[in-house]
Design a protein around this motif. Structure first.
Motif, PDB file in Angstrom:
ATOM      1  N   PHE A  96      91.285 -28.416   6.071  1.00 24.84           N
ATOM      2  CA  PHE A  96      91.766 -29.416   7.024  1.00 24.84           C
ATOM      3  C   PHE A  96      92.988 -28.886   7.778  1.00 24.84           C
ATOM      4  CE2 PHE A  96      93.569 -33.236   8.726  1.00 24.84           C
ATOM      5  CZ  PHE A  96      92.480 -34.070   8.956  1.00 24.84           C
ATOM      6  N   ARG A  97      93.908 -28.301   7.033  1.00 23.58           N
ATOM      7  CA  ARG A  97      95.123 -27.758   7.656  1.00 23.58           C
ATOM      8  C   ARG A  97      94.778 -26.623   8.622  1.00 23.58           C
ATOM      9  NH1 ARG A  97     100.898 -27.190   6.187  1.00 23.58           N
ATOM     10  NH2 ARG A  97     100.440 -28.595   4.488  1.00 23.58           N
ATOM     11  N   LYS A  98      93.835 -25.790   8.226  1.00 25.50           N
ATOM     12  CA  LYS A  98      93.418 -24.669   9.082  1.00 25.50           C
ATOM     13  C   LYS A  98      92.807 -25.187  10.389  1.00 25.50           C
ATOM     14  CE  LYS A  98      90.644 -20.463   9.002  1.00 25.50           C
ATOM     15  NZ  LYS A  98      89.725 -19.649   8.202  1.00 25.50           N
ATOM     16  N   LYS A  99      92.022 -26.247  10.315  1.00 24.18           N
ATOM     17  CA  LYS A  99      91.351 -26.781  11.493  1.00 24.18           C
ATOM     18  C   LYS A  99      92.294 -27.589  12.385  1.00 24.18           C
ATOM     19  CE  LYS A  99      87.278 -29.270  13.041  1.00 24.18           C
ATOM     20  NZ  LYS A  99      86.806 -28.267  13.972  1.00 24.18           N
ATOM     21  N   PHE A 100      93.156 -28.409  11.784  1.00 22.72           N
ATOM     22  CA  PHE A 100      93.961 -29.348  12.559  1.00 22.72           C
ATOM     23  C   PHE A 100      95.457 -29.035  12.596  1.00 22.72           C
ATOM     24  CE2 PHE A 100      90.222 -31.815  11.179  1.00 22.72           C
ATOM     25  CZ  PHE A 100      89.713 -32.151  12.420  1.00 22.72           C
ATOM     26  N   GLY A 101      95.895 -28.059  11.803  1.00 17.97           N
ATOM     27  CA  GLY A 101      97.309 -27.692  11.811  1.00 17.97           C
ATOM     28  C   GLY A 101      98.204 -28.691  11.096  1.00 17.97           C
ATOM     29  N   MET A 102      97.595 -29.545  10.277  1.00 13.87           N
ATOM     30  CA  MET A 102      98.360 -30.533   9.500  1.00 13.87           C
ATOM     31  C   MET A 102      97.527 -30.961   8.303  1.00 13.87           C
ATOM     32  SD  MET A 102      97.957 -33.907  11.960  1.00 13.87           S
ATOM     33  CE  MET A 102      98.195 -33.071  13.499  1.00 13.87           C
ATOM     34  N   THR A 103      98.192 -31.555   7.331  1.00 15.15           N
ATOM     35  CA  THR A 103      97.485 -32.031   6.141  1.00 15.15           C
ATOM     36  C   THR A 103      96.742 -33.326   6.482  1.00 15.15           C
ATOM     37  OG1 THR A 103      99.290 -33.418   5.350  1.00 15.15           O
ATOM     38  CG2 THR A 103      99.295 -31.087   4.646  1.00 15.15           C
ATOM     39  N   PRO A 104      95.791 -33.723   5.653  1.00 16.16           N
ATOM     40  CA  PRO A 104      95.135 -35.012   5.883  1.00 16.16           C
ATOM     41  C   PRO A 104      96.116 -36.187   5.916  1.00 16.16           C
ATOM     42  CG  PRO A 104      93.862 -33.713   4.328  1.00 16.16           C
ATOM     43  CD  PRO A 104      95.146 -32.976   4.563  1.00 16.16           C
ATOM     44  N   ASP A 105      97.108 -36.175   5.041  1.00 15.55           N
ATOM     45  CA  ASP A 105      98.109 -37.253   5.045  1.00 15.55           C
ATOM     46  C   ASP A 105      98.900 -37.270   6.353  1.00 15.55           C
ATOM     47  OD1 ASP A 105      97.670 -38.590   2.610  1.00 15.55           O
ATOM     48  OD2 ASP A 105      98.814 -37.071   1.503  1.00 15.55           O
ATOM     49  N   GLN A 106      99.285 -36.112   6.850  1.00 12.84           N
ATOM     50  CA  GLN A 106      99.995 -36.038   8.129  1.00 12.84           C
ATOM     51  C   GLN A 106      99.114 -36.554   9.261  1.00 12.84           C
ATOM     52  OE1 GLN A 106     100.894 -31.845   7.901  1.00 12.84           O
ATOM     53  NE2 GLN A 106     103.046 -32.218   7.421  1.00 12.84           N
ATOM     54  N   PHE A 107      97.831 -36.200   9.229  1.00 17.37           N
ATOM     55  CA  PHE A 107      96.876 -36.671  10.233  1.00 17.37           C
ATOM     56  C   PHE A 107      96.792 -38.198  10.202  1.00 17.37           C
ATOM     57  CE2 PHE A 107      92.596 -37.923  11.515  1.00 17.37           C
ATOM     58  CZ  PHE A 107      92.443 -37.237  12.705  1.00 17.37           C
ATOM     59  N   ARG A 108      96.658 -38.749   9.008  1.00 12.78           N
ATOM     60  CA  ARG A 108      96.568 -40.212   8.862  1.00 12.78           C
ATOM     61  C   ARG A 108      97.840 -40.883   9.384  1.00 12.78           C
ATOM     62  NH1 ARG A 108      95.238 -42.109   3.136  1.00 12.78           N
ATOM     63  NH2 ARG A 108      93.121 -42.150   3.890  1.00 12.78           N
ATOM     64  N   ASN A 109      99.002 -40.362   8.995  1.00 10.72           N
ATOM     65  CA  ASN A 109     100.271 -40.957   9.425  1.00 10.72           C
ATOM     66  C   ASN A 109     100.450 -40.856  10.934  1.00 10.72           C
ATOM     67  OD1 ASN A 109     100.893 -41.644   6.797  1.00 10.72           O
ATOM     68  ND2 ASN A 109     102.036 -39.763   6.427  1.00 10.72           N
ATOM     69  N   LYS A 110     100.035 -39.753  11.512  1.00 12.70           N
ATOM     70  CA  LYS A 110     100.131 -39.573  12.966  1.00 12.70           C
ATOM     71  C   LYS A 110      99.263 -40.608  13.677  1.00 12.70           C
ATOM     72  CE  LYS A 110      99.345 -36.169  16.566  1.00 12.70           C
ATOM     73  NZ  LYS A 110      98.828 -34.856  16.899  1.00 12.70           N
ATOM     74  N   LYS A 111      98.049 -40.811  13.186  1.00 17.98           N
ATOM     75  CA  LYS A 111      97.146 -41.784  13.811  1.00 17.98           C
ATOM     76  C   LYS A 111      97.687 -43.209  13.673  1.00 17.98           C
ATOM     77  CE  LYS A 111      94.249 -38.906  15.315  1.00 17.98           C
ATOM     78  NZ  LYS A 111      94.247 -38.603  16.750  1.00 17.98           N
ATOM     79  N   GLN A 112      98.303 -43.510  12.526  1.00 12.12           N
ATOM     80  CA  GLN A 112      98.864 -44.847  12.318  1.00 12.12           C
ATOM     81  C   GLN A 112     100.052 -45.080  13.250  1.00 12.12           C
ATOM     82  OE1 GLN A 112      99.566 -44.932   8.082  1.00 12.12           O
ATOM     83  NE2 GLN A 112      97.480 -45.609   7.638  1.00 12.12           N
TER      84      GLN A 112
END
Length: 105
Positions: free
Chosen positions: A85-101
């Motif tokens: 996930f980090r390799k694809k998006f440059g962030m952890t899943p938790d960071q992705f979730r928090n960013k979207k929220q």
């Protein structure tokens, strides 16, 4: 190619190149080459992209833990899921979730 992609999308948890080749009545080497030529990606990359797309939907729309999301999209090892996930998006899943929220709020 649409039929191949639909099969992968539907069976992303259990699909293998061998199963797909049997389903499409093609040899694995031929199917692998065909997928690469038509999509520009390998079979493994396509499956990984489908799984990550499903994970992103779950991260955006639910309260499942990252461990449960990893398992539900086909990665029983959460550390492996986090690395991909980090390799694809440059962030952890938790960071992705928090960013979207934050963007929704």
């Amino acid at each position: 190619m649409n039929e191949i992609m639909n099969y992968i999308e539907t069976n992303y948890l259990t699909v293998t190149l061998d199963r797909l080749s049997t389903q499409m009545h093609l040899s694995s080497p031929y199917l692998s080459k065909y997928i690469k030529e038509k999509s520009g990606g390998t079979f493994g990359e396509i499956v990984r992209n489908v799984r990550m797309k499903k994970a992103c939907i779950l991260l955006k729309n639910g309260a499942m833990t990252v461990e449960n999301i990893a398992d539900s999209v086909g990665y029983p090892n959460v550390e492996h899921f986090n690395r991909l996930f980090r390799k694809k998006f440059g962030m952890t899943p938790d960071q992705f979730r928090n960013k979207k929220q934050l963007q929704q709020g």
